[in-house]
Write a protein that holds these residues in place. Structure first.
Motif, PDB file in Angstrom:
ATOM      1  N   ILE A 160       0.832  -1.207   0.000  1.00  0.00           N
ATOM      2  CA  ILE A 160       0.000   0.000   0.000  1.00  0.00           C
ATOM      3  C   ILE A 160       0.865   1.254   0.000  1.00  0.00           C
ATOM      4  CG2 ILE A 160      -1.634   1.336   1.381  1.00  0.00           C
ATOM      5  CD1 ILE A 160      -2.895  -1.308   2.259  1.00  0.00           C
ATOM      6  N   LEU A 161       1.882   1.297   0.862  1.00  0.00           N
ATOM      7  CA  LEU A 161       2.719   2.495   0.947  1.00  0.00           C
ATOM      8  C   LEU A 161       3.593   2.670  -0.290  1.00  0.00           C
ATOM      9  CD1 LEU A 161       3.810   2.650   4.692  1.00  0.00           C
ATOM     10  CD2 LEU A 161       1.993   3.883   3.528  1.00  0.00           C
ATOM     11  N   ASN A 162       4.008   1.581  -0.917  1.00  0.00           N
ATOM     12  CA  ASN A 162       4.784   1.701  -2.145  1.00  0.00           C
ATOM     13  C   ASN A 162       3.920   2.187  -3.300  1.00  0.00           C
ATOM     14  OD1 ASN A 162       7.200   0.877  -1.001  1.00  0.00           O
ATOM     15  ND2 ASN A 162       6.837  -1.293  -1.430  1.00  0.00           N
ATOM     16  N   ALA A 163       2.673   1.728  -3.344  1.00  0.00           N
ATOM     17  CA  ALA A 163       1.774   2.121  -4.416  1.00  0.00           C
ATOM     18  C   ALA A 163       1.170   3.494  -4.184  1.00  0.00           C
ATOM     19  CB  ALA A 163       0.655   1.086  -4.568  1.00  0.00           C
ATOM     20  N   LEU A 164       1.001   3.867  -2.927  1.00  0.00           N
ATOM     21  CA  LEU A 164       0.398   5.154  -2.571  1.00  0.00           C
ATOM     22  C   LEU A 164       1.320   5.912  -1.610  1.00  0.00           C
ATOM     23  CD1 LEU A 164      -3.385   4.361  -1.970  1.00  0.00           C
ATOM     24  CD2 LEU A 164      -2.469   5.944  -3.654  1.00  0.00           C
ATOM     25  N   PRO A 165       2.446   6.413  -2.108  1.00  0.00           N
ATOM     26  CA  PRO A 165       3.354   7.119  -1.202  1.00  0.00           C
ATOM     27  C   PRO A 165       2.733   8.354  -0.573  1.00  0.00           C
ATOM     28  CG  PRO A 165       4.010   7.397  -3.511  1.00  0.00           C
ATOM     29  CD  PRO A 165       2.957   6.348  -3.485  1.00  0.00           C
ATOM     30  N   GLU A 166       1.716   8.940  -1.244  1.00  0.00           N
ATOM     31  CA  GLU A 166       1.043  10.105  -0.666  1.00  0.00           C
ATOM     32  C   GLU A 166       0.365   9.779   0.653  1.00  0.00           C
ATOM     33  OE1 GLU A 166       0.521   8.970  -3.724  1.00  0.00           O
ATOM     34  OE2 GLU A 166       1.026  10.565  -5.173  1.00  0.00           O
ATOM     35  N   ALA A 167       0.014   8.486   0.841  1.00  0.00           N
ATOM     36  CA  ALA A 167      -0.666   8.092   2.079  1.00  0.00           C
ATOM     37  C   ALA A 167       0.184   8.375   3.302  1.00  0.00           C
ATOM     38  CB  ALA A 167      -1.032   6.609   2.027  1.00  0.00           C
ATOM     39  N   LYS A 168       1.515   8.381   3.131  1.00  0.00           N
ATOM     40  CA  LYS A 168       2.393   8.655   4.267  1.00  0.00           C
ATOM     41  C   LYS A 168       2.131  10.038   4.863  1.00  0.00           C
ATOM     42  CE  LYS A 168       6.166   5.879   2.311  1.00  0.00           C
ATOM     43  NZ  LYS A 168       7.572   5.910   1.838  1.00  0.00           N
ATOM     44  N   LEU A 169       1.673  10.968   4.022  1.00  0.00           N
ATOM     45  CA  LEU A 169       1.416  12.325   4.499  1.00  0.00           C
ATOM     46  C   LEU A 169       0.215  12.373   5.440  1.00  0.00           C
ATOM     47  CD1 LEU A 169       1.883  14.272   1.120  1.00  0.00           C
ATOM     48  CD2 LEU A 169       3.586  13.907   2.920  1.00  0.00           C
ATOM     49  N   GLY A 170      -0.746  11.481   5.230  1.00  0.00           N
ATOM     50  CA  GLY A 170      -1.975  11.521   6.017  1.00  0.00           C
ATOM     51  C   GLY A 170      -2.037  10.542   7.165  1.00  0.00           C
ATOM     52  N   ILE A 171      -1.120   9.553   7.205  1.00  0.00           N
ATOM     53  CA  ILE A 171      -1.195   8.514   8.232  1.00  0.00           C
ATOM     54  C   ILE A 171      -0.995   9.059   9.649  1.00  0.00           C
ATOM     55  CG2 ILE A 171       0.048   6.495   9.130  1.00  0.00           C
ATOM     56  CD1 ILE A 171       0.186   5.438   6.285  1.00  0.00           C
ATOM     57  N   PRO A 172      -0.021   9.961   9.898  1.00  0.00           N
ATOM     58  CA  PRO A 172       0.144  10.438  11.284  1.00  0.00           C
ATOM     59  C   PRO A 172      -1.113  11.077  11.858  1.00  0.00           C
ATOM     60  CG  PRO A 172       2.075  10.993   9.986  1.00  0.00           C
ATOM     61  CD  PRO A 172       1.050  10.479   9.025  1.00  0.00           C
ATOM     62  N   SER A 173      -1.763  11.964  11.097  1.00  0.00           N
ATOM     63  CA  SER A 173      -2.987  12.588  11.609  1.00  0.00           C
ATOM     64  C   SER A 173      -4.106  11.563  11.724  1.00  0.00           C
ATOM     65  CB  SER A 173      -3.416  13.752  10.702  1.00  0.00           C
ATOM     66  OG  SER A 173      -3.581  13.322   9.364  1.00  0.00           O
ATOM     67  N   GLY A 174      -4.156  10.605  10.793  1.00  0.00           N
ATOM     68  CA  GLY A 174      -5.176   9.563  10.872  1.00  0.00           C
ATOM     69  C   GLY A 174      -5.001   8.659  12.077  1.00  0.00           C
ATOM     70  N   THR A 175      -3.748   8.369  12.442  1.00  0.00           N
ATOM     71  CA  THR A 175      -3.484   7.541  13.620  1.00  0.00           C
ATOM     72  C   THR A 175      -3.960   8.232  14.888  1.00  0.00           C
ATOM     73  OG1 THR A 175      -1.557   6.572  12.523  1.00  0.00           O
ATOM     74  CG2 THR A 175      -1.694   6.333  14.910  1.00  0.00           C
ATOM     75  N   ASN A 176      -3.630   9.516  15.022  1.00  0.00           N
ATOM     76  CA  ASN A 176      -4.104  10.270  16.190  1.00  0.00           C
ATOM     77  C   ASN A 176      -5.625  10.314  16.231  1.00  0.00           C
ATOM     78  OD1 ASN A 176      -1.700  10.893  17.442  1.00  0.00           O
ATOM     79  ND2 ASN A 176      -1.427  12.836  16.392  1.00  0.00           N
ATOM     80  N   ALA A 177      -6.231  10.536  15.061  1.00  0.00           N
ATOM     81  CA  ALA A 177      -7.691  10.607  14.997  1.00  0.00           C
ATOM     82  C   ALA A 177      -8.318   9.293  15.451  1.00  0.00           C
ATOM     83  CB  ALA A 177      -8.128  10.947  13.575  1.00  0.00           C
ATOM     84  N   PHE A 178      -7.754   8.183  15.012  1.00  0.00           N
ATOM     85  CA  PHE A 178      -8.260   6.861  15.370  1.00  0.00           C
ATOM     86  C   PHE A 178      -8.228   6.662  16.888  1.00  0.00           C
ATOM     87  CE2 PHE A 178      -7.459   2.441  16.454  1.00  0.00           C
ATOM     88  CZ  PHE A 178      -8.418   1.756  15.734  1.00  0.00           C
ATOM     89  N   LEU A 179      -7.081   6.942  17.514  1.00  0.00           N
ATOM     90  CA  LEU A 179      -6.931   6.721  18.952  1.00  0.00           C
ATOM     91  C   LEU A 179      -7.856   7.617  19.757  1.00  0.00           C
ATOM     92  CD1 LEU A 179      -3.029   6.457  19.082  1.00  0.00           C
ATOM     93  CD2 LEU A 179      -4.667   4.577  19.206  1.00  0.00           C
ATOM     94  N   LEU A 180      -7.930   8.889  19.384  1.00  0.00           N
ATOM     95  CA  LEU A 180      -8.728   9.832  20.170  1.00  0.00           C
ATOM     96  C   LEU A 180     -10.225   9.640  19.955  1.00  0.00           C
ATOM     97  CD1 LEU A 180      -6.527  13.023  19.875  1.00  0.00           C
ATOM     98  CD2 LEU A 180      -6.843  11.564  21.869  1.00  0.00           C
ATOM     99  N   GLU A 181     -10.611   9.206  18.763  1.00  0.00           N
ATOM    100  CA  GLU A 181     -12.027   8.922  18.547  1.00  0.00           C
ATOM    101  C   GLU A 181     -12.473   7.765  19.430  1.00  0.00           C
ATOM    102  OE1 GLU A 181     -15.925   9.125  16.769  1.00  0.00           O
ATOM    103  OE2 GLU A 181     -14.287  10.527  17.194  1.00  0.00           O
ATOM    104  N   ALA A 182     -11.619   6.749  19.582  1.00  0.00           N
ATOM    105  CA  ALA A 182     -11.961   5.624  20.457  1.00  0.00           C
ATOM    106  C   ALA A 182     -12.132   6.111  21.897  1.00  0.00           C
ATOM    107  CB  ALA A 182     -10.880   4.559  20.382  1.00  0.00           C
ATOM    108  N   LEU A 183     -11.228   6.967  22.365  1.00  0.00           N
ATOM    109  CA  LEU A 183     -11.337   7.500  23.727  1.00  0.00           C
ATOM    110  C   LEU A 183     -12.561   8.392  23.873  1.00  0.00           C
ATOM    111  CD1 LEU A 183      -7.569   8.287  24.372  1.00  0.00           C
ATOM    112  CD2 LEU A 183      -8.931   6.471  25.419  1.00  0.00           C
ATOM    113  N   GLN A 184     -12.824   9.206  22.860  1.00  0.00           N
ATOM    114  CA  GLN A 184     -13.988  10.093  22.920  1.00  0.00           C
ATOM    115  C   GLN A 184     -15.278   9.283  22.979  1.00  0.00           C
ATOM    116  OE1 GLN A 184     -14.933  14.221  20.867  1.00  0.00           O
ATOM    117  NE2 GLN A 184     -14.989  12.611  19.342  1.00  0.00           N
TER     118      GLN A 184
END
Length: 433
Positions: free
Chosen positions: A201-225
């Motif tokens: 996935i990351l080799n085929a969609l290198p742009e995804a690397k730009l969005g993964i950090p914010s998406g990871t935080n969003a995932f964790l905090l949404e679960a807590l919320q």
């Protein structure tokens, strides 16, 4: 002689077992506190977060971890996410300190087992599983992490995972009145992924690397919320987009944070009910702000529909544009997303409205994604410009099969928008250099 062989075999097995068992790794974390860009004060961060999830980045820094194969430093950025929950800090500490209960707290975690424990340090083995209707896209991995518990924080280092090098810290701050600010600050090296699916996935969609950090935080905090808060909804009027109520000083702080880190500052808003011909549809909007040291005139071209193909030439194969009136046009995007193991083609049909030269608004008018809505705005800010991108994207239950498979992902109505906003802002930043 036979007994000696048995004992030798038994000792060898024990020695081999001790070699593969995880050992506590000495580690003195150097993770920035979430409050470091707020003069060490929790209340200004809590005020800016309000009833939303807030995500921002820290300035780039050298990162050194004991898990690196060779003594070295990487230059990376820690991202922080923040949320305010309606409970006291003791309840938060009790929840977060129970690592074995994480499989009931965070979606996709199927098991959480203690590997080693020494004083306030605990090593955990987590099993992550994300099934989809497409077997080749199923994700199942074991992740080993070492948690260090302190008075109001848990620092974590990754020992074994598809992202082999990573570290993070959860902090909690009692705000009084039965409210607690929870923050997650994390970094992961996305340039050396392990595992077939994740690497593909990351080799085929290198742009995804730009969005993964914010998406990871969003995932964790949404679960807590969701654990602490009941969902709330606001009904929008036809054609209306939600906007975070921000004071002028908060807008200046957002601009300063983005200028300092060169990354977007993003809000994930509470759910909104949006009117459609078939009735009200629940959409989850994200609103991101990226600072540019350019005046709005130099930024206007990014509001135009053809700009998307310039930003994403690998994915957008063709655009058909039809002008409806002087301020409205329809853009039909032919898109193909290659994941290395599979291609996902789909039509993306948006109607763009231009109320003035500094903003646009877009809505899905057909195509394979029915529930897409948002807009972009250029906000003059001193000698520069804040680009504000607000969007919501949800895959409907009648979408083509390959797209519909993505609905098996947790928070599929939230993560595409926050990731998309971040990627869009950073791709524009790359083009503006």
């Amino acid at each position: 002689m036979q007994n000696n062989k048995k004992w030798s075999l038994l000792i060898l097995c024990c020695l081999m077992g001790s070699q593969v068992s995880a050992k506590i790794i000495p580690w003195k974390e150097q993770i920035p506190s979430s409050l470091s860009v707020f003069q060490g004060k929790a209340q200004p961060l809590a005020d800016l977060t309000a009833n939303r999830i807030l995500i921002y980045a820290h300035p780039a820094q050298a990162i050194t971890l004991p898990t690196f194969k060779h003594p070295q430093s990487m230059i990376g950025k820690f991202y922080t996410g923040a949320v305010v929950v309606p409970t006291n800090s003791q309840n938060v500490a009790r929840l977060l300190g129970n690592y074995s209960g994480y499989n009931g707290l965070f979606p996709t975690l199927k098991s959480a087992k203690v590997v080693q424990q020494q004083d306030n340090i605990t090593q955990m083995k987590y099993q992550v599983s994300i099934p989809t209707p497409i077997p080749i896209l199923n994700f199942k991995e074991n992740v080993v992490m070492q948690h260090h518990l302190a008075a109001n924080s848990i620092s974590t280092i990754v020992l074994d995972a598809p992202i082999p090098y990573g570290a993070g810290k959860i902090e909690w701050f009692d705000l009084g009145n039965n409210k607690t600010l929870i923050t997650v600050t994390q970094w992961g090296d996305l340039n050396h992924p392990k595992g077939f699916l994740f690497s593909s996935i990351l080799n085929a969609l290198p742009e995804a690397k730009l969005g993964i950090p914010s998406g990871t935080n969003a995932f964790l905090l949404e679960a807590l919320q969701q654990h602490f808060k009941a969902p709330s909804y606001q009904t929008l009027k036809a054609g209306e987009l939600p906007k975070p109520p921000l004071s002028s000083s908060q807008v200046q702080k957002i601009a300063a944070l983005s200028q300092l880190s060169q990354e977007p500052v993003s809000f994930i808003l509470p759910s909104n009910k949006v009117p459609y011909p078939h009735g009200l549809e629940s959409l989850r909007f994200s609103s991101s702000y990226q600072y540019f040291a350019k005046n709005p005139h130099h930024m206007q071209r990014w509001l135009n529909a053809p700009a998307y193909q310039e930003l994403f030439p690998r994915q957008i194969k063709d655009i058909d544009i039809k002008k409806i009136d002087p301020n409205t046009l329809d853009a039909d995007y032919k898109i193909s997303v290659g994941l290395g193991v599979i291609n996902i083609p789909f039509d993306f049909k948006l109607r763009f409205d231009y109320p003035n030269s500094l903003e646009n608004q877009f809505d899905a008018v057909g195509g394979d994604l029915q529930f897409v809505k948002g807009g972009m705005q250029l906000i003059p800010q001193g000698n520069g410009t804040l680009l504000n991108v607000t969007s919501a994207m949800k895959i409907h239950d009648q979408a083509p099969f390959l797209l519909r498979a993505m609905r098996s992902m947790p928070y599929h109505d939230m993560l595409p928008a926050i990731g998309g906003n971040t990627v869009l802002a950073l791709k524009i930043k790359q083009k503006m250099k």
